[in-house]
Design a protein around this motif. Structure first.
Motif, short mmCIF file in Angstrom:
data_model
loop_
_atom_site.label_atom_id
_atom_site.label_comp_id
_atom_site.label_asym_id
_atom_site.label_seq_id
_atom_site.Cartn_x
_atom_site.Cartn_y
_atom_site.Cartn_z
N ALA A 253 0.71 -1.18 -0.22
CA ALA A 253 0.05 -0.30 -0.10
C ALA A 253 1.09 1.67 0.08
O ALA A 253 1.36 1.93 0.79
CB ALA A 253 -0.79 0.14 0.80
N LEU A 254 0.69 2.34 -0.76
CA LEU A 254 1.31 2.93 -1.54
C LEU A 254 1.58 4.76 -0.25
O LEU A 254 2.66 4.94 0.54
CB LEU A 254 1.85 3.61 -2.91
N ASP A 255 0.35 3.98 0.60
CA ASP A 255 -0.75 5.03 1.49
C ASP A 255 0.47 5.45 2.88
O ASP A 255 0.40 6.05 3.34
CB ASP A 255 -1.79 4.83 1.88
N ARG A 256 1.18 3.79 2.81
CA ARG A 256 1.21 3.98 4.47
C ARG A 256 2.77 3.85 3.86
O ARG A 256 3.88 4.21 5.15
CB ARG A 256 1.62 2.16 4.97
N VAL A 257 3.66 4.77 2.96
CA VAL A 257 4.73 4.83 3.25
C VAL A 257 5.50 6.25 3.51
O VAL A 257 6.47 5.94 3.76
CB VAL A 257 5.10 5.09 1.15
N PHE B 10 6.34 -1.12 -2.47
CA PHE B 10 7.39 -0.54 -2.35
C PHE B 10 8.62 -0.82 -1.59
O PHE B 10 8.12 -1.77 -0.20
CB PHE B 10 6.53 1.03 -1.94
N LEU C 97 10.21 1.37 -5.55
CA LEU C 97 9.25 0.62 -6.12
C LEU C 97 10.05 -0.50 -6.97
O LEU C 97 10.28 -0.29 -7.86
CB LEU C 97 8.64 1.88 -7.00
N ARG D 121 8.02 6.42 6.46
CA ARG D 121 9.22 6.84 6.52
C ARG D 121 9.68 7.61 7.13
O ARG D 121 10.41 8.47 7.81
CB ARG D 121 9.63 7.21 4.96
N ASN E 147 2.42 -8.10 -8.66
CA ASN E 147 2.62 -6.33 -7.96
C ASN E 147 3.16 -5.45 -7.23
O ASN E 147 4.99 -6.36 -7.20
CB ASN E 147 1.07 -7.18 -6.53
N PRO E 148 3.26 -4.87 -7.54
CA PRO E 148 4.02 -3.48 -7.38
C PRO E 148 4.29 -3.76 -5.79
O PRO E 148 3.44 -3.70 -4.76
CB PRO E 148 3.46 -2.37 -7.90
N GLN F 227 8.51 -3.39 -9.75
CA GLN F 227 8.08 -3.81 -10.54
C GLN F 227 8.95 -5.02 -11.52
O GLN F 227 9.33 -4.55 -12.16
CB GLN F 227 7.07 -2.52 -10.95
#
Length: 438
Positions: A377-381, A422, A399, A385, A419-420, A401
């Protein structure tokens, strides 16, 4: 004797000195050694004796003695004082040491101070060899680690990771401390004390039994054994086994549920950033199938895998057994269960959900070297960080891929996208030396 002025004699594991070593001691002008070694050796009454305690004063005495031996009568010492004429030149220097003085022994410091070319080393049987001999076990496949004047945690992590380990003990790092640190690990400790003397004892105890006793100061070495694998196999190269021939193993090499496993492309970069090695402790948080934990253990690290589901914990144990490695599995949810674990060198976080920022924060506070986080989930990056940078880590990420070859009808091939993911990592910067500019 002028090109080899220091004779180093290994003794103390029961065997009498060979004639040439005994003659060297009898003819010495200065003899340096521990009290029991000096008492047992044929030191002449007119020889100067130095009881070996702190190394620096003993080394200084040897240097002054050698300077006196080389200084012609009537010339000055390096400090400007005149050399007093002596009717008789002193005999050579002899240093008495335990066992094999070239094996975690005094030979290193003597060579650094005076030069290896000036040492005449007469090695005895090391305490490690003697202890394994008492058990009737080969030790070409043993890992030997010194806890004498060093951090105990390295020895503990090696004992967790390997089935046959010899630990050279020291003050504050003896059988009791080792047993307490190992806790419930499935190991037997063999404590060898006063080897070669009339008081010799070789005792098998559990880690808990070792932790509960006062062992005194006569312990030579502690063997930590997984008795089911203690005999070992025929080896060509001595010491710990070489690292794995391959890593980033295929997902099919692990039991997993519904493809819930860290894909091998992600695992390859995660392992590169974690840098697992013998003597390290690695946490795998939200371990799932335990693929990262198993691969770190294959590199020789001690590994603790934390998994909140019961079937997942069982799956990790099965995967570890299938790959012939030891992984300690903790059934529970992070960050709650982390407080009871030893500080890790590196941490992989592969799960966490809403608790991810709190998990990464807890790991970053404890990790000695690095934390690696895998997120779909990109939102958690951003939160992950921030947790790393707030803990003082240098942070980076990528990321991933990838597309894998996949067959199509007609004997042709297509690219199938995965699936990508991160991958974020934080590395603790090296400590600034004292007095460095701020």
């Amino acid at each position: 004797m002028r090109d080899r002025p220091i004779t180093v004699v290994g003794t103390g594991t029961g065997a009498p000195l060979p004639p040439d070593a005994a003659a060297a001691v009898a003819g010495a002008g200065l003899v340096v050694g521990g009290r029991r070694h000096l008492a047992a050796a044929p030191v002449t009454a007119d020889a100067e004796q130095v009881v070996l305690g702190a190394l620096a004063p003993a080394l200084d005495t040897i240097e002054r003695y050698l300077d006196d031996e080389r200084q012609p009568d009537g010339e000055e010492h390096p400090d400007g004082e005149p050399h007093e004429p002596r009717p008789d030149r002193p005999g050579p220097v002899v240093v008495l040491a335990s066992g094999d003085p070239g094996f975690f022994g005094i030979v290193r410091v003597l060579a650094e101070r005076f030069g290896a070319e000036r040492l005449d080393v007469r090695a005895g049987v090391s305490s490690v060899a003697a202890a394994f001999a008492r058990l009737g076990l080969p030790w070409d496949d043993a890992v030997v680690v010194s806890a004498h004047g060093r951090e105990l945690r390295t020895a503990v992590n090696v004992c967790r990771a390997r089935p046959k380990v010899a630990v050279l003990t020291g003050p504050g790092a003896g059988p009791a401390e080792l047993g307490a640190a190992l806790g419930s690990a499935a190991r037997v400790l063999v404590v060898a004390s006063a080897l070669g003397s009339e008081e010799e004892r070789v005792e098998r105890v559990t880690p808990a039994e070792a932790a509960a006793r006062d062992w005194g100061s006569s312990v030579n070495v502690v063997l930590c054994l997984d008795e089911a694998r203690a005999l070992g196999a025929v080896r060509t190269v001595a010491g710990p086994p070489a690292g794995p021939a391959g890593w980033a193993l295929a997902e099919e090499d692990f039991a997993h549920r519904d493809s819930m496993i860290t894909k091998f492309e992600v695992r390859a970069l995660a392992l590169a950033r974690l840098g697992p090695r013998l003597g390290d402790l690695v946490w795998d948080i939200g371990a799932g199938s335990g693929s990262v934990a198993v691969e770190c253990a294959r590199f020789g690290a001690a590994v603790t895998a934390v998994e909140k589901t019961g079937d997942g914990a069982g799956r990790i144990r099965a995967n570890a057994a299938a790959h012939g490695v030891d992984v300690r599995v903790v059934h529970g949810a992070a960050p709650t269960v982390l407080s009871g674990l030893d500080d890790p060198d590196a941490v992989f976080v592969g799960g966490g959900g809403r608790e991810l920022p709190a998990v990464v924060t807890a790991c970053a506070r404890r990790a000695r070297r690095t934390v690696v986080v895998a997120m779909a989930a990109l939102d958690r990056v951003p939160a992950a960080r921030a947790a790393l940078t707030d803990a003082g880590f240098d942070c980076d990420g990528v990321l991933l891929q990838s597309s894998r070859l996949a067959p199509l009808p007609g004997d042709v091939t297509r690219l199938a996208a995965t699936n990508p993911v991160f991958l974020l990592w934080g590395v603790r910067p090296p400590a600034r030396p004292e007095g460095a500019n701020q």
